[in-house]
Design an enzyme around this catalytic site. Structure first.
Site, PDB file in Angstrom:
ATOM      1  N   ALA A 152       0.825  -1.204   0.000  1.00 46.42           N
ATOM      2  CA  ALA A 152       0.000   0.000   0.000  1.00 46.42           C
ATOM      3  C   ALA A 152       0.866   1.263   0.000  1.00 46.42           C
ATOM      4  O   ALA A 152       0.597   2.230  -0.731  1.00 46.42           O
ATOM      5  CB  ALA A 152      -0.937  -0.004   1.199  1.00 46.42           C
ATOM      6  N   TYR A 153       1.909   1.251   0.816  1.00 49.32           N
ATOM      7  CA  TYR A 153       2.811   2.402   0.866  1.00 49.32           C
ATOM      8  C   TYR A 153       3.518   2.590  -0.474  1.00 49.32           C
ATOM      9  O   TYR A 153       3.587   3.709  -1.012  1.00 49.32           O
ATOM     10  CB  TYR A 153       3.825   2.203   1.988  1.00 49.32           C
ATOM     11  CG  TYR A 153       4.869   3.285   2.079  1.00 49.32           C
ATOM     12  CD1 TYR A 153       4.542   4.567   2.491  1.00 49.32           C
ATOM     13  CD2 TYR A 153       6.207   3.016   1.770  1.00 49.32           C
ATOM     14  CE1 TYR A 153       5.502   5.566   2.581  1.00 49.32           C
ATOM     15  CE2 TYR A 153       7.171   4.001   1.860  1.00 49.32           C
ATOM     16  CZ  TYR A 153       6.819   5.275   2.270  1.00 49.32           C
ATOM     17  OH  TYR A 153       7.779   6.254   2.354  1.00 49.32           O
TER      18      TYR A 153
END
Length: 244
Positions: A152-153
């Site tokens: 996600a990052y």
């Protein structure tokens, strides 16, 4: 005729890489606006250090995803120093979870800070930065390292790369460079939070240089891009000691 002092606005400037960038640009002779969201004491400390060293700085509060607050920060920097020449967008949020367990609220929080925040800051920078200036966005090397829990990052920072490269082309004819700087594992509070000593050592030894990066390693590259590195434009510059 004297050359007007150049001015930098650094988001996330109260801690970690942003703090090192603010200090380095001040040492390079730029007046610095240190933008923070919640760490006022830390931002004030950065300003005090710059002023004690003979530089000019002020601390400004803004949520990078709030266009009204960001515009007000630019207004304040221009009122104090006469304009803005360099924008370094270092503010960011990192929440690590495997995809299978991903908290979608966490994803939304990273989207707001890392993606919307980059659009908001870069949009204002594109409107305000003077000719001969630079816009520099902080990305990450994990977009290509593909480390577990970072999906996600890394996805949010992949958007930062895309925004930077497109904006560089959109500013054709303005004499403004736009680049992303992608640090590898760096010894900051953001990176070290939640990692045990064994994990930190493993990541350090995965680097050909045998250590983690420091905020100052990244600040050196930002200094180049903000100053004499005028022929580097529309790039993601990996600052990671050779991690593949």
């Amino acid at each position: 005729m004297s050359t007007p002092q150049r001015v930098a606005l650094v988001t996330g400037g109260s801690r970690g890489i942003g703090r090192a960038v603010a200090a380095r640009l001040a040492a390079d002779g730029l007046a610095v606006a240190v933008v923070y969201r919640s760490q006022q004491a830390e931002a004030d400390a950065v300003v005090a250090e710059v002023v004690a060293a003979g530089g000019q700085a002020l601390a400004l509060r803004a949520d990078v995803a709030d266009e009204t607050e960001v515009a007000a920060a630019f207004d304040a920097a221009e009122a104090a120093f006469g304009g803005v020449d360099v924008v370094v967008h270092a503010a960011g949020l990192m929440i690590l979870q495997p995809v299978v367990d991903l908290d979608l609220d966490a994803l939304d929080r990273m989207h707001r800070t890392n993606i919307r925040g980059t659009f908001v800051v870069d949009r204002e920078a594109a409107r305000r930065v003077r000719a001969g200036g630079a816009i520099i966005n902080l990305s990450t090397s994990v977009t290509r390292l593909a480390l577990p829990t970072y999906a996600a990052y890394a996805a949010s920072k992949g958007a930062v790369d895309a925004i930077s490269l497109v904006l560089a082309k959109e500013l054709r004819g303005r004499d403004i460079t736009v680049n992303a700087v992608a640090p590898g594992p760096t010894a900051t509070e953001l990176f070290l939070d939640g990692k045990d000593d064994a994990t930190v050592e493993r990541l350090a030894q995965a680097n050909p240089m045998g250590r983690l990066g420091t905020p100052e390693d990244t600040a050196e590259v930002v200094s180049l891009l903000a100053g004499r590195g005028r022929w580097v434009n529309g790039q993601t510059v990996y600052v990671n000691g050779g991690m593949a």
